[in-house]
Write a protein that holds these residues in place. Structure first.
Motif, PDB file in Angstrom:
ATOM      1  N   LYS A 143      -1.980   8.538   6.940  1.00 15.77           N
ATOM      2  CA  LYS A 143      -2.248   7.793   8.185  1.00 15.77           C
ATOM      3  C   LYS A 143      -2.696   6.367   7.864  1.00 15.77           C
ATOM      4  O   LYS A 143      -2.342   5.425   8.575  1.00 15.77           O
ATOM      5  CB  LYS A 143      -3.310   8.526   9.009  1.00 15.77           C
ATOM      6  N   ASN A 144      -3.460   6.190   6.791  1.00 12.66           N
ATOM      7  CA  ASN A 144      -3.838   4.844   6.357  1.00 12.66           C
ATOM      8  C   ASN A 144      -2.597   3.990   6.088  1.00 12.66           C
ATOM      9  O   ASN A 144      -2.588   2.788   6.348  1.00 12.66           O
ATOM     10  CB  ASN A 144      -4.687   4.906   5.086  1.00 12.66           C
ATOM     11  N   LEU A 145      -1.548   4.633   5.555  1.00 15.84           N
ATOM     12  CA  LEU A 145      -0.354   3.900   5.136  1.00 15.84           C
ATOM     13  C   LEU A 145       0.626   3.632   6.280  1.00 15.84           C
ATOM     14  O   LEU A 145       1.392   2.676   6.223  1.00 15.84           O
ATOM     15  CB  LEU A 145       0.380   4.676   4.031  1.00 15.84           C
ATOM     16  N   THR A 146       0.594   4.474   7.305  1.00 14.90           N
ATOM     17  CA  THR A 146       1.628   4.370   8.349  1.00 14.90           C
ATOM     18  C   THR A 146       1.142   3.682   9.617  1.00 14.90           C
ATOM     19  O   THR A 146       1.960   3.287  10.450  1.00 14.90           O
ATOM     20  CB  THR A 146       2.175   5.760   8.711  1.00 14.90           C
ATOM     21  N   ILE A 147      -0.151   3.519   9.778  1.00 19.60           N
ATOM     22  CA  ILE A 147      -0.679   2.981  11.041  1.00 19.60           C
ATOM     23  C   ILE A 147      -0.174   1.564  11.310  1.00 19.60           C
ATOM     24  O   ILE A 147       0.264   1.247  12.424  1.00 19.60           O
ATOM     25  CB  ILE A 147      -2.231   3.075  11.069  1.00 19.60           C
ATOM     26  N   ALA A 148      -0.163   0.702  10.303  1.00 15.60           N
ATOM     27  CA  ALA A 148       0.260  -0.693  10.525  1.00 15.60           C
ATOM     28  C   ALA A 148       1.772  -0.814  10.751  1.00 15.60           C
ATOM     29  O   ALA A 148       2.192  -1.486  11.694  1.00 15.60           O
ATOM     30  CB  ALA A 148      -0.198  -1.583   9.372  1.00 15.60           C
ATOM     31  N   LYS A 152       7.419   7.082  13.295  1.00 15.50           N
ATOM     32  CA  LYS A 152       6.556   7.852  12.386  1.00 15.50           C
ATOM     33  C   LYS A 152       7.366   8.342  11.187  1.00 15.50           C
ATOM     34  O   LYS A 152       6.919   8.261  10.041  1.00 15.50           O
ATOM     35  CB  LYS A 152       5.963   9.040  13.157  1.00 15.50           C
ATOM     36  N   GLU A 153       8.591   8.827  11.446  1.00 10.57           N
ATOM     37  CA  GLU A 153       9.414   9.371  10.369  1.00 10.57           C
ATOM     38  C   GLU A 153       9.762   8.297   9.345  1.00 10.57           C
ATOM     39  O   GLU A 153       9.645   8.511   8.126  1.00 10.57           O
ATOM     40  CB  GLU A 153      10.709   9.971  10.952  1.00 10.57           C
ATOM     41  N   GLU A 154      10.185   7.145   9.838  1.00  9.84           N
ATOM     42  CA  GLU A 154      10.563   6.052   8.939  1.00  9.84           C
ATOM     43  C   GLU A 154       9.356   5.559   8.147  1.00  9.84           C
ATOM     44  O   GLU A 154       9.442   5.316   6.936  1.00  9.84           O
ATOM     45  CB  GLU A 154      11.168   4.902   9.749  1.00  9.84           C
ATOM     46  N   SER A 155       8.219   5.432   8.826  1.00 12.58           N
ATOM     47  CA  SER A 155       7.001   4.951   8.168  1.00 12.58           C
ATOM     48  C   SER A 155       6.541   5.919   7.089  1.00 12.58           C
ATOM     49  O   SER A 155       6.142   5.505   5.989  1.00 12.58           O
ATOM     50  CB  SER A 155       5.886   4.756   9.206  1.00 12.58           C
ATOM     51  N   GLU A 156       6.618   7.222   7.387  1.00  9.67           N
ATOM     52  CA  GLU A 156       6.190   8.230   6.401  1.00  9.67           C
ATOM     53  C   GLU A 156       7.141   8.281   5.214  1.00  9.67           C
ATOM     54  O   GLU A 156       6.706   8.447   4.071  1.00  9.67           O
ATOM     55  CB  GLU A 156       6.067   9.599   7.073  1.00  9.67           C
ATOM     56  N   LYS A 157       8.430   8.120   5.486  1.00  5.50           N
ATOM     57  CA  LYS A 157       9.404   8.126   4.391  1.00  5.50           C
ATOM     58  C   LYS A 157       9.137   6.978   3.424  1.00  5.50           C
ATOM     59  O   LYS A 157       9.138   7.148   2.202  1.00  5.50           O
ATOM     60  CB  LYS A 157      10.820   8.027   4.971  1.00  5.50           C
ATOM     61  N   THR A 158       8.903   5.789   3.981  1.00  5.81           N
ATOM     62  CA  THR A 158       8.580   4.622   3.146  1.00  5.81           C
ATOM     63  C   THR A 158       7.304   4.870   2.360  1.00  5.81           C
ATOM     64  O   THR A 158       7.234   4.587   1.152  1.00  5.81           O
ATOM     65  CB  THR A 158       8.413   3.362   4.026  1.00  5.81           C
ATOM     66  N   ARG A 181      -4.854   1.703  -5.852  1.00  2.00           N
ATOM     67  CA  ARG A 181      -3.393   1.881  -5.842  1.00  2.00           C
ATOM     68  C   ARG A 181      -2.908   2.160  -4.414  1.00  2.00           C
ATOM     69  O   ARG A 181      -1.865   1.653  -3.999  1.00  2.00           O
ATOM     70  CB  ARG A 181      -2.991   3.020  -6.782  1.00  2.00           C
ATOM     71  N   ILE A 182      -3.692   2.934  -3.661  1.00  2.00           N
ATOM     72  CA  ILE A 182      -3.347   3.190  -2.259  1.00  2.00           C
ATOM     73  C   ILE A 182      -3.411   1.893  -1.449  1.00  2.00           C
ATOM     74  O   ILE A 182      -2.563   1.632  -0.589  1.00  2.00           O
ATOM     75  CB  ILE A 182      -4.297   4.247  -1.643  1.00  2.00           C
ATOM     76  N   ALA A 183      -4.411   1.054  -1.737  1.00  2.00           N
ATOM     77  CA  ALA A 183      -4.533  -0.227  -1.021  1.00  2.00           C
ATOM     78  C   ALA A 183      -3.305  -1.102  -1.287  1.00  2.00           C
ATOM     79  O   ALA A 183      -2.825  -1.804  -0.385  1.00  2.00           O
ATOM     80  CB  ALA A 183      -5.813  -0.947  -1.447  1.00  2.00           C
ATOM     81  N   ILE A 184      -2.782  -1.061  -2.511  1.00  2.00           N
ATOM     82  CA  ILE A 184      -1.568  -1.814  -2.823  1.00  2.00           C
ATOM     83  C   ILE A 184      -0.378  -1.234  -2.063  1.00  2.00           C
ATOM     84  O   ILE A 184       0.425  -1.967  -1.472  1.00  2.00           O
ATOM     85  CB  ILE A 184      -1.305  -1.818  -4.347  1.00  2.00           C
ATOM     86  N   VAL A 185      -0.271   0.100  -2.049  1.00  2.00           N
ATOM     87  CA  VAL A 185       0.824   0.750  -1.318  1.00  2.00           C
ATOM     88  C   VAL A 185       0.740   0.410   0.169  1.00  2.00           C
ATOM     89  O   VAL A 185       1.756   0.143   0.822  1.00  2.00           O
ATOM     90  CB  VAL A 185       0.793   2.279  -1.533  1.00  2.00           C
ATOM     91  N   ARG A 186      -0.482   0.403   0.711  1.00  2.00           N
ATOM     92  CA  ARG A 186      -0.640   0.083   2.137  1.00  2.00           C
ATOM     93  C   ARG A 186      -0.053  -1.306   2.447  1.00  2.00           C
ATOM     94  O   ARG A 186       0.624  -1.497   3.447  1.00  2.00           O
ATOM     95  CB  ARG A 186      -2.117   0.132   2.529  1.00  2.00           C
ATOM     96  N   ALA A 187      -0.325  -2.269   1.571  1.00  2.00           N
ATOM     97  CA  ALA A 187       0.229  -3.608   1.769  1.00  2.00           C
ATOM     98  C   ALA A 187       1.758  -3.582   1.642  1.00  2.00           C
ATOM     99  O   ALA A 187       2.471  -4.216   2.419  1.00  2.00           O
ATOM    100  CB  ALA A 187      -0.376  -4.578   0.761  1.00  2.00           C
ATOM    101  N   LEU A 188       2.273  -2.816   0.679  1.00  2.00           N
ATOM    102  CA  LEU A 188       3.722  -2.759   0.456  1.00  2.00           C
ATOM    103  C   LEU A 188       4.456  -2.073   1.602  1.00  2.00           C
ATOM    104  O   LEU A 188       5.646  -2.342   1.831  1.00  2.00           O
ATOM    105  CB  LEU A 188       4.026  -2.022  -0.857  1.00  2.00           C
ATOM    106  N   CYS A 189       3.770  -1.192   2.323  1.00  2.00           N
ATOM    107  CA  CYS A 189       4.404  -0.495   3.451  1.00  2.00           C
ATOM    108  C   CYS A 189       4.848  -1.464   4.547  1.00  2.00           C
ATOM    109  O   CYS A 189       5.673  -1.114   5.390  1.00  2.00           O
ATOM    110  CB  CYS A 189       3.445   0.547   4.039  1.00  2.00           C
ATOM    111  N   MET A 190       4.311  -2.680   4.542  1.00  2.00           N
ATOM    112  CA  MET A 190       4.699  -3.690   5.531  1.00  2.00           C
ATOM    113  C   MET A 190       5.881  -4.537   5.045  1.00  2.00           C
ATOM    114  O   MET A 190       6.270  -5.498   5.694  1.00  2.00           O
ATOM    115  CB  MET A 190       3.506  -4.597   5.836  1.00  2.00           C
TER     116      MET A 190
END
Length: 245
Positions: free
Chosen positions: A101-106, A115-121, A149-158
């Protein structure tokens, strides 16, 4: 150097009350550049980085991001921030939300992704940093290195065009630093445009395309790692390197 400017900084100044922290910064960050910013504490490094996406409002000068003057109040900075990933010393994860949820909210709220696309990424990126098995964990169940590492992934999800790192390893235990640097190394190798404020001199030597040395609110020297570390010209830089290397 690919020659296509992503960020152009012209005469950047920043004051906090009477204290002038940035006194006129000029530099250009091109697509694919990996620019490391080094210097003593209090030299203005983090303030410079935070000005790049207007987390700090400059008191003078211009910042052009992909050709747009983001210091012009008529521009919507939030639209530009979506293309600028930011990783801080502290991880700033939402403690009450799972990693997924941290990764997909933004991406869902700001980019309008499903939701599906965000979770896949998010899963793809979690696999890339070796944390796909932690998608349903909560931040308090992770180590400091895993959180970063999660914080980096969160930024990359955008899907940002540039990544800004503000001393991303300074809050970590020494044995966790390597796992975060590995992720950053992979990003650099993949051609991500990066600006990194750091005290990790060996890492700067290894992956930077260019290093900026700041002190007293100015960039005093700017060069390739080989030249800046191996043949420093500025006396203040020579003194600094003699203490940190």
């Amino acid at each position: 150097m690919n020659g296509e400017p992503v960020i152009e900084v012209k005469g950047l100044q920043k004051s906090f009350g009477e204290l002038q922290v940035l006194k006129g910064i000029d530099t250009v960050i091109n697509k694919g550049d990996v620019v490391f910013v080094i210097g003593p504490s209090g030299s203005g490094k983090s303030t410079f980085l935070r000005c790049l996406n207007l987390l700090e409002d400059p008191t003078g000068g211009q910042i052009l991001f992909e050709g747009t003057d983001i210091t012009d109040p008529s521009n919507d900075i939030n639209l530009h921030r979506r293309k600028m990933g930011m990783v801080f010393q502290q991880f700033n994860l939402f403690p009450h939300l799972s990693i997924m949820k941290n990764l997909t909210i933004a991406p869902m709220k700001l980019l309008g992704k499903s939701k599906e696309e965000s979770e896949k990424t998010a899963y793809t990126l979690l696999e890339r940093v070796g944390l796909s098995n932690r998608a349903n964990a909560y931040p308090n169940q992770l180590s400091g290195g895993q959180k970063q590492r999660i914080a980096i992934v969160r930024a990359l999800c955008m899907s940002p065009d540039v990544m800004l790192f503000d001393e991303p390893t300074s809050a970590l235990d020494p044995e966790m630093v390597g796992e975060v640097l590995n992720v950053m190394r992979d990003l650099a190798n993949d051609g991500m445009t990066m600006v990194v404020v750091t005290h990790e001199m060996a890492f700067a030597k290894e992956i930077a395309s260019r290093v900026l040395f700041m002190d007293g609110g100015y960039i005093l020297e700017e060069n390739t790692p080989a030249e800046l570390f191996g043949n420093p010209q500025n006396e203040r830089l020579k003194s600094f390197l003699s203490k940190v290397i």
